[in-house]
Motif scaffolding. Structure first.
Motif, PDB file in Angstrom:
ATOM      1  N   VAL A 168       0.847  -1.187   0.000  1.00 16.58           N
ATOM      2  CA  VAL A 168       0.000   0.000   0.000  1.00 16.58           C
ATOM      3  C   VAL A 168       0.886   1.242   0.000  1.00 16.58           C
ATOM      4  N   PRO A 169       0.371   2.383  -0.436  1.00 19.61           N
ATOM      5  CA  PRO A 169       1.179   3.615  -0.468  1.00 19.61           C
ATOM      6  C   PRO A 169       1.764   3.957   0.897  1.00 19.61           C
ATOM      7  N   MET A 170       2.969   4.528   0.878  1.00 16.67           N
ATOM      8  CA  MET A 170       3.674   4.877   2.106  1.00 16.67           C
ATOM      9  C   MET A 170       3.951   6.378   2.131  1.00 16.67           C
ATOM     10  N   PHE A 171       3.939   6.945   3.341  1.00 23.20           N
ATOM     11  CA  PHE A 171       4.206   8.368   3.529  1.00 23.20           C
ATOM     12  C   PHE A 171       5.564   8.578   4.168  1.00 23.20           C
ATOM     13  N   GLU A 172       6.077   9.786   4.012  1.00 21.38           N
ATOM     14  CA  GLU A 172       7.366  10.120   4.620  1.00 21.38           C
ATOM     15  C   GLU A 172       7.272  10.204   6.139  1.00 21.38           C
ATOM     16  N   THR A 173       6.122  10.605   6.641  1.00 18.00           N
ATOM     17  CA  THR A 173       5.952  10.780   8.077  1.00 18.00           C
ATOM     18  C   THR A 173       4.725  10.033   8.563  1.00 18.00           C
ATOM     19  N   ASP A 174       4.713   9.742   9.856  1.00 12.39           N
ATOM     20  CA  ASP A 174       3.618   9.026  10.492  1.00 12.39           C
ATOM     21  C   ASP A 174       2.371   9.910  10.503  1.00 12.39           C
ATOM     22  N   VAL A 175       1.258   9.395   9.967  1.00  9.82           N
ATOM     23  CA  VAL A 175       0.044  10.217   9.862  1.00  9.82           C
ATOM     24  C   VAL A 175      -0.536  10.540  11.236  1.00  9.82           C
ATOM     25  N   GLN A 176      -0.349   9.654  12.208  1.00 12.05           N
ATOM     26  CA  GLN A 176      -0.846   9.932  13.557  1.00 12.05           C
ATOM     27  C   GLN A 176      -0.058  11.092  14.179  1.00 12.05           C
ATOM     28  N   ARG A 177       1.240  11.116  13.923  1.00 13.40           N
ATOM     29  CA  ARG A 177       2.059  12.218  14.437  1.00 13.40           C
ATOM     30  C   ARG A 177       1.665  13.530  13.746  1.00 13.40           C
ATOM     31  N   VAL A 178       1.460  13.473  12.438  1.00 11.75           N
ATOM     32  CA  VAL A 178       1.079  14.676  11.705  1.00 11.75           C
ATOM     33  C   VAL A 178      -0.217  15.240  12.269  1.00 11.75           C
ATOM     34  N   ARG A 179      -1.149  14.364  12.582  1.00 15.42           N
ATOM     35  CA  ARG A 179      -2.407  14.831  13.173  1.00 15.42           C
ATOM     36  C   ARG A 179      -2.146  15.535  14.492  1.00 15.42           C
ATOM     37  N   ARG A 180      -1.284  14.961  15.348  1.00 13.68           N
ATOM     38  CA  ARG A 180      -1.003  15.582  16.645  1.00 13.68           C
ATOM     39  C   ARG A 180      -0.307  16.932  16.459  1.00 13.68           C
ATOM     40  N   PHE A 181       0.698  16.962  15.596  1.00 16.77           N
ATOM     41  CA  PHE A 181       1.409  18.218  15.374  1.00 16.77           C
ATOM     42  C   PHE A 181       0.454  19.299  14.857  1.00 16.77           C
ATOM     43  N   THR A 182      -0.431  18.927  13.953  1.00 15.13           N
ATOM     44  CA  THR A 182      -1.382  19.888  13.402  1.00 15.13           C
ATOM     45  C   THR A 182      -2.311  20.413  14.488  1.00 15.13           C
ATOM     46  N   GLU A 183      -2.782  19.507  15.352  1.00 13.56           N
ATOM     47  CA  GLU A 183      -3.652  19.916  16.459  1.00 13.56           C
ATOM     48  C   GLU A 183      -2.925  20.858  17.407  1.00 13.56           C
ATOM     49  N   LEU A 184      -1.612  20.702  17.516  1.00 10.37           N
ATOM     50  CA  LEU A 184      -0.813  21.564  18.392  1.00 10.37           C
ATOM     51  C   LEU A 184      -0.439  22.879  17.719  1.00 10.37           C
ATOM     52  N   GLY A 185      -0.824  23.036  16.466  1.00  6.44           N
ATOM     53  CA  GLY A 185      -0.514  24.265  15.753  1.00  6.44           C
ATOM     54  C   GLY A 185       0.852  24.279  15.103  1.00  6.44           C
ATOM     55  N   LEU A 186       1.471  23.108  14.968  1.00  5.75           N
ATOM     56  CA  LEU A 186       2.788  23.014  14.353  1.00  5.75           C
ATOM     57  C   LEU A 186       2.657  22.646  12.880  1.00  5.75           C
ATOM     58  N   SER A 187       3.540  23.165  12.073  1.00 10.36           N
ATOM     59  CA  SER A 187       3.544  22.826  10.658  1.00 10.36           C
ATOM     60  C   SER A 187       3.931  21.366  10.490  1.00 10.36           C
ATOM     61  N   ALA A 188       3.115  20.625   9.729  1.00 14.25           N
ATOM     62  CA  ALA A 188       3.379  19.191   9.590  1.00 14.25           C
ATOM     63  C   ALA A 188       2.909  18.707   8.226  1.00 14.25           C
ATOM     64  N   PRO A 189       3.648  18.980   7.170  1.00 11.55           N
ATOM     65  CA  PRO A 189       3.254  18.524   5.832  1.00 11.55           C
ATOM     66  C   PRO A 189       3.344  17.004   5.712  1.00 11.55           C
ATOM     67  N   LEU A 190       2.457  16.457   4.908  1.00 11.62           N
ATOM     68  CA  LEU A 190       2.430  15.011   4.694  1.00 11.62           C
ATOM     69  C   LEU A 190       2.691  14.738   3.227  1.00 11.62           C
ATOM     70  N   THR A 191       3.790  14.028   2.942  1.00  9.42           N
ATOM     71  CA  THR A 191       4.155  13.739   1.552  1.00  9.42           C
ATOM     72  C   THR A 191       4.365  12.248   1.356  1.00  9.42           C
ATOM     73  N   PHE A 192       4.158  11.800   0.138  1.00  8.44           N
ATOM     74  CA  PHE A 192       4.355  10.389  -0.189  1.00  8.44           C
ATOM     75  C   PHE A 192       5.833  10.047  -0.237  1.00  8.44           C
ATOM     76  N   ASN A 193       6.146   8.856   0.230  1.00  9.00           N
ATOM     77  CA  ASN A 193       7.450   8.258  -0.005  1.00  9.00           C
ATOM     78  C   ASN A 193       7.337   7.486  -1.322  1.00  9.00           C
ATOM     79  N   ARG A 194       8.303   7.635  -2.191  1.00 13.78           N
ATOM     80  CA  ARG A 194       8.185   7.041  -3.519  1.00 13.78           C
ATOM     81  C   ARG A 194       8.901   5.703  -3.670  1.00 13.78           C
ATOM     82  N   GLU A 195       9.617   5.268  -2.681  1.00 12.58           N
ATOM     83  CA  GLU A 195      10.402   4.040  -2.837  1.00 12.58           C
ATOM     84  C   GLU A 195       9.517   2.805  -2.973  1.00 12.58           C
TER      85      GLU A 195
END
Length: 630
Positions: free
Chosen positions: A525-552
């Motif tokens: 299945v597609p993979m991301f560069e960063t953990d989506v659960q962490r990105v959600r937490r960072f976003t809720e905390l007001g921190l910049s947290a872009p989510l990008t695909f890993n292409r490998e």
């Protein structure tokens, strides 16, 4: 990593010891800590920079032995232990408090649970044992564990507990041969155990590091009240520097500590013994001495800074901007720690008068630990459990056998055997959905990081994952003759890096399809560069947290597809570019991932509903080489 001396609790003694500080040894500390920093910043920059820790151990053995044996009178053990506590504990626990507070804010609850366990072991100076047996597929990566570096400080404190007693109990005339014999025997024992496959256990073991301390102890006894001729001292320093440089550049981590640990330890010992010459002069320059002076605090703070950056970014290789931040923050925190914590604590006298301060500090530590757990759970509204895991671990056959390992229709016959690593384990709810829709059952056998097929190269797995892998390989071999349909799933991005695995997969698919079994291989299945659960937490905390695909993962899927297409009877089923993953990590507005590359329970169930008909057609299709890509 500590670098101070054993002071009698009086001003005269303290001043005398301060005057006796070896500037070249301070410079050697600088070399050790800078080597560690370079290696931690990027392992490719200095191949064996981790041996800087071993240099620290040699220095500690030298300093402590010199201090314990330089006096003819009785050693004051209480004063010795008090000096160690003052030297190490205040800065150490200050670091723990700050890191606990930051981790409570940044870490998702599952990751914070791992952190809190490491915090407790670090507080008791037993983290070397904790990390020696640490292992979980879903724990943060090693380079994201903020307290991983405390293992070496735990070893140092443990050494300080027993060594003074040993030094006192051994008569003065027997100390040198005793320490030399202990170093020789211990190095041989560690080398033997490492060759026998016990490297991970040895790496964090106090017994494995004792000979490194003993090298320093032997140098202290040999060179007490001795000074080598200038020519000999210069030659000894140069040879020692060459040995240490070679060790930093050439030793393979897979062979360490083992026999190779002798090289940097002897090199460091020779530099210390030289005392004079060009190497000692270079080490005694002002910049090196300054870095050596803050080396303990620099070691304390650099790793948490680096680990927290990597946890936030999800990347091991950092950008120039993050590397600059790492360097500036590490040095700034080290200087502040040295100036306002280390130095005042080291100079403090009168243990009775200091008791209220120590008690208050202990209360602060306990309050922060108590509050951190509550802060971590309260800052961001927790997700329902079905969105944070791919299955309840006690209900699936992942590295172990739990009941019949059946998914789907409970009273139906087994329609197919499903095997693979965690990317197959994440499909337990997938096959519940598919099985219930089709009125059949699936048997799912998986293991962490392991596709349980004959020839799988188990040795490349972490130690904790090897036995479960072998157990599941045996379970698959037993179950395979009972089915005529097989589904294989894996994190191909990881598995296809191994040539041995590629051959094992090719052979397994050929043999299984050749036995008239229908085989379906699922794409990763597609993979991301960063953990989506962490990105959600960072976003809720007001921190910049872009989510990008890993292409490998896409290239790895193509590799597996090529193997499947040239094996008659094997179908490759790829949904990674389908409409189901078009809005990943969401599907119809709901989060379907549990981390960067695993679906959660809801995602797996929805995936099963989406893919059920295609999977059935793949099995019903006549023998063909053609891959199916919805």
């Amino acid at each position: 990593m500590s670098n101070d001396n054993f002071n009698k609790p009086n001003d005269a003694g303290a001043k005398r010891v301060e005057r006796s500080i070896r500037l070249d040894v301070q410079g050697l500390r600088a070399v050790a800590v800078l080597a560690v920093l370079l290696y931690h910043a990027n392992g490719s920059w200095l191949k064996a920079g981790y041996v800087g820790v071993d240099v620290f151990f040699v220095i500690s053995g030298f300093i402590i032995t010199a201090l314990l044996t330089e006096r003819s009178g009785k050693v004051d053990l209480a004063a010795f232990y008090a000096s160690r506590v003052k030297r190490i504990v205040p800065a150490y626990f200050s670091m723990l408090v700050v890191v606990a507070a930051l981790s409570a804010v940044l870490f998702v609850p599952d990751d914070f649970a791992f952190f809190f366990d490491s915090l407790k072991s670090s507080a008791w100076f037993t983290s070397n044992h904790y990390f020696a047996h640490f292992g979980s597929y879903f724990a943060p990566r090693a380079d994201e564990l903020p307290l991983l570096h405390t293992w070496s400080l735990a070893i140092e404190m443990q050494f300080y507990l027993f060594f003074p007693i040993m030094a006192i109990c051994i008569p003065a005339r027997w100390r040198l041969p005793a320490f030399l014999l202990l170093a020789t025997v211990a190095f041989a024992w560690v080398g033997y155990r490492t060759l026998g496959g016990q490297r991970d256990e040895m790496y964090f073991s106090l017994l494995a590091r004792v000979p490194e301390f003993m090298v320093g102890a032997v140098v202290a006894l040999l060179m007490r009240q001795r000074e080598l001729p200038q020519t000999l001292a210069s030659a000894l320093g140069i040879v020692g520097a060459l040995l240490l440089a070679w060790a930093l550049l050439a030793i393979e981590k897979q062979q360490f500590p083992g026999f190779w640990a002798i090289v940097p330890c002897v090199g460091a010992g020779m530099i210390i013994a030289a005392r004079r010459g060009p190497v000692s002069t270079l080490l005694a320059t002002a910049p090196m001495v300054w870095v050596g002076g803050i080396s303990y605090s620099l070691y304390l703070w650099h790793w948490p800074v680096l680990a927290l950056i990597r946890y936030y970014t999800g990347q091991y290789d950092l950008t120039i901007a993050w590397l600059l931040f790492f360097a500036i923050a590490s040095v700034a925190l080290a200087w502040l720690s040295f100036r306002f914590i280390e130095t005042p604590a080291r100079k403090a006298t009168g243990l009775v008068r200091q008791t209220p301060k120590w008690a208050m500090a202990a209360m602060v530590v306990l309050l922060v630990a108590w509050g951190a757990v509550r802060i971590n759970a309260s800052l961001v509204v927790p997700l329902p459990v079905e969105l944070t895991r791919y299955a309840a671990p006690e209900t699936i056959c992942h590295g172990t056998q739990v009941g019949s390992c059946m998914r789907g229709k409970a009273d139906a016959d087994v329609a197919a055997l499903v095997i693979g690593d965690s990317h197959a384990a994440q499909l337990n709810h997938f096959f519940d959905q598919v099985g219930n829709e089709q009125g059949v059952a699936y048997r799912v056998l998986t293991a962490s990081s392991c596709v349980p097929i004959p020839g799988f190269d188990v040795e490349r797995l972490p130690t904790w994952a090897q036995k479960p892998c072998r157990d599941q390989i045996a379970a698959v071999a037993k179950a395979l003759p009972e089915v005529d349909r097989v589904v294989v799933a894996g994190m191909w991005q990881y598995q296809m890096q191994s040539q041995a695995f590629t051959k094992a997969l090719t052979d397994f698919l050929s043999a299984t399809a050749g036995a008239n079994k229908n085989v379906v291989v699922l794409a990763q299945v597609p993979m991301f560069e960063t953990d989506v659960q962490r990105v959600r937490r960072f976003t809720e905390l007001g921190l910049s947290a872009p989510l990008t695909f890993n292409r490998e993962w896409q290239a790895a899927n193509q590799q597996v597809k090529a193997i499947a297409e040239r094996t008659p009877g094997v179908r490759f089923l790829d949904f990674s570019s389908s409409s189901f993953f078009a809005a990943a990590p969401y599907e119809q507005g709901l989060l379907i991932y549990r981390d960067s590359h695993h679906l959660n329970e809801v995602g797996a169930s929805r995936y099963g509903h989406y893919a059920a008909q295609q999977l059935q057609r793949a099995f019903d299709q006549p023998q063909s080489n053609v891959s199916l890509k919805p």
